[in-house]
Scaffold this active site. Sequence first.
Site, PDB file in Angstrom:
ATOM      1  N   CYS A 150      -3.204 -12.531   2.071  1.00 49.66           N
ATOM      2  CA  CYS A 150      -2.800 -11.551   1.071  1.00 49.66           C
ATOM      3  C   CYS A 150      -4.041 -10.757   0.697  1.00 49.66           C
ATOM      4  O   CYS A 150      -5.122 -11.343   0.525  1.00 49.66           O
ATOM      5  CB  CYS A 150      -2.214 -12.231  -0.168  1.00 49.66           C
ATOM      6  SG  CYS A 150      -1.879 -11.114  -1.559  1.00 49.66           S
ATOM      7  N   THR A 151      -3.899  -9.440   0.582  1.00 49.09           N
ATOM      8  CA  THR A 151      -5.085  -8.612   0.342  1.00 49.09           C
ATOM      9  C   THR A 151      -5.662  -8.795  -1.057  1.00 49.09           C
ATOM     10  O   THR A 151      -6.802  -8.391  -1.301  1.00 49.09           O
ATOM     11  CB  THR A 151      -4.767  -7.126   0.575  1.00 49.09           C
ATOM     12  OG1 THR A 151      -3.665  -6.722  -0.246  1.00 49.09           O
ATOM     13  CG2 THR A 151      -4.423  -6.879   2.038  1.00 49.09           C
ATOM     14  N   TYR A 183       4.867  -8.340  -4.854  1.00 43.84           N
ATOM     15  CA  TYR A 183       5.931  -8.190  -3.868  1.00 43.84           C
ATOM     16  C   TYR A 183       6.369  -9.538  -3.286  1.00 43.84           C
ATOM     17  O   TYR A 183       7.421  -9.628  -2.674  1.00 43.84           O
ATOM     18  CB  TYR A 183       5.459  -7.329  -2.692  1.00 43.84           C
ATOM     19  CG  TYR A 183       5.491  -5.834  -2.900  1.00 43.84           C
ATOM     20  CD1 TYR A 183       6.020  -5.241  -4.042  1.00 43.84           C
ATOM     21  CD2 TYR A 183       4.989  -4.986  -1.910  1.00 43.84           C
ATOM     22  CE1 TYR A 183       6.039  -3.867  -4.208  1.00 43.84           C
ATOM     23  CE2 TYR A 183       5.013  -3.608  -2.054  1.00 43.84           C
ATOM     24  CZ  TYR A 183       5.532  -3.049  -3.200  1.00 43.84           C
ATOM     25  OH  TYR A 183       5.551  -1.692  -3.336  1.00 43.84           O
ATOM     26  N   GLY A 184       5.543 -10.552  -3.427  1.00 49.96           N
ATOM     27  CA  GLY A 184       5.737 -11.809  -2.704  1.00 49.96           C
ATOM     28  C   GLY A 184       7.106 -12.441  -2.837  1.00 49.96           C
ATOM     29  O   GLY A 184       7.593 -13.078  -1.912  1.00 49.96           O
ATOM     30  N   ASP A 198      -0.473  -0.660  -1.543  1.00 49.80           N
ATOM     31  CA  ASP A 198      -0.294  -2.102  -1.738  1.00 49.80           C
ATOM     32  C   ASP A 198       0.615  -2.284  -2.949  1.00 49.80           C
ATOM     33  O   ASP A 198       0.872  -1.344  -3.705  1.00 49.80           O
ATOM     34  CB  ASP A 198      -1.654  -2.774  -1.966  1.00 49.80           C
ATOM     35  CG  ASP A 198      -1.546  -4.281  -2.201  1.00 49.80           C
ATOM     36  OD1 ASP A 198      -0.667  -4.911  -1.573  1.00 49.80           O
ATOM     37  OD2 ASP A 198      -2.301  -4.816  -3.016  1.00 49.80           O
ATOM     38  N   GLU A 208      -4.763  -8.914 -10.621  1.00 46.16           N
ATOM     39  CA  GLU A 208      -4.255  -7.745 -11.340  1.00 46.16           C
ATOM     40  C   GLU A 208      -4.756  -7.716 -12.783  1.00 46.16           C
ATOM     41  O   GLU A 208      -4.924  -6.644 -13.373  1.00 46.16           O
ATOM     42  CB  GLU A 208      -2.730  -7.726 -11.313  1.00 46.16           C
ATOM     43  CG  GLU A 208      -2.146  -7.411  -9.949  1.00 46.16           C
ATOM     44  CD  GLU A 208      -2.506  -6.018  -9.447  1.00 46.16           C
ATOM     45  OE1 GLU A 208      -2.414  -5.061 -10.232  1.00 46.16           O
ATOM     46  OE2 GLU A 208      -2.902  -5.897  -8.270  1.00 46.16           O
ATOM     47  N   CYS A 242      -0.970  -4.460   2.620  1.00 47.90           N
ATOM     48  CA  CYS A 242      -0.240  -5.539   1.950  1.00 47.90           C
ATOM     49  C   CYS A 242       0.444  -6.357   3.031  1.00 47.90           C
ATOM     50  O   CYS A 242       1.231  -5.815   3.816  1.00 47.90           O
ATOM     51  CB  CYS A 242       0.788  -4.946   0.986  1.00 47.90           C
ATOM     52  SG  CYS A 242       1.906  -6.154   0.226  1.00 47.90           S
ATOM     53  N   ASN A 243       0.154  -7.638   3.092  1.00 49.31           N
ATOM     54  CA  ASN A 243       0.751  -8.482   4.117  1.00 49.31           C
ATOM     55  C   ASN A 243       2.264  -8.562   3.972  1.00 49.31           C
ATOM     56  O   ASN A 243       3.000  -8.517   4.959  1.00 49.31           O
ATOM     57  CB  ASN A 243       0.146  -9.891   4.053  1.00 49.31           C
ATOM     58  CG  ASN A 243      -1.319  -9.914   4.411  1.00 49.31           C
ATOM     59  OD1 ASN A 243      -2.153  -9.460   3.633  1.00 49.31           O
ATOM     60  ND2 ASN A 243      -1.642 -10.437   5.579  1.00 49.31           N
ATOM     61  N   THR A 244       2.734  -8.691   2.737  1.00 58.11           N
ATOM     62  CA  THR A 244       4.170  -8.813   2.501  1.00 58.11           C
ATOM     63  C   THR A 244       4.896  -7.535   2.878  1.00 58.11           C
ATOM     64  O   THR A 244       5.949  -7.566   3.526  1.00 58.11           O
ATOM     65  CB  THR A 244       4.442  -9.161   1.026  1.00 58.11           C
ATOM     66  OG1 THR A 244       3.742 -10.360   0.678  1.00 58.11           O
ATOM     67  CG2 THR A 244       5.926  -9.369   0.776  1.00 58.11           C
TER      68      THR A 244
END
Length: 252
Positions: free
Chosen positions: A181-182, A40-41, A8, A149, A71-73
């Site tokens: 989003c995870t 990453y978004g 991720d 984070e 990770c969705n992105t």
Amino acid sequence: MATIGIFDSGSGGLSVLKEMLKVLPGERYIYYSDNANCPYGEKTAEFICERAESICSMLIEKGAEIIVVACNTATAAAIASLRKRFAIPFVGMEPAVKPAALGTRSGVIGVLATDGTLKASKYLNTKDRFSGGVRIEEHVGRGFVELVESLELDGKRARGVVEASLLPLLEAGADVIVLGCTHYPFLLPLMESIAKERGYEVRFIDPAPAVSRHLVEVAAERGISSADPNPGVILLSSGPKESLERLYRSIL
């Protein structure tokens, strides 16, 4: 089974690892957090693809026989190219629009995700297929990744950040909200608290359990099986590991 790689942009994928450990508790996992490049978004698709390919090369060198893009992105930007480049199977994140559309009573569903996910063709195609008869309200969970984070999962500042993105969906009438989003499931208790305090009845959908079940299916289909003598979880990262390790301990 086998050694399972999972990566991720940061610690968010631990929400997926948590579900994987429930269905496959005795396996060997290598988790990679690219926290030096998180989030990453708002990164370009080209950058994410380069990072994903580099990370997957490393995971494969370390023995991964199947990789979960938690990770969705990164799934939206890179999973197609990963499947072309590498011979091993990949499992990605799926936008849970279908179960949300089937489960809404108000006819309005909400999607909380990163900007990259909401603009990606993978999400847009899913949205087109399952949006008939329902209205989809979208909002970027701005600041959510950074809260997770930094392990700031509650408190006045966290509440303000979450309310700014969650309340527009609730006020629009969404009674089912997809967490796209995870990282976001780590803020779920706070989201549920905010909704309850405001008098909203809403159900949140975390796609991680479905992804974990799909992992089992893919591994069985590919015949991936091994008796690894060293089951457990290895945590790796491109940046400091303290927050990653603390969040990992919280899911055990």
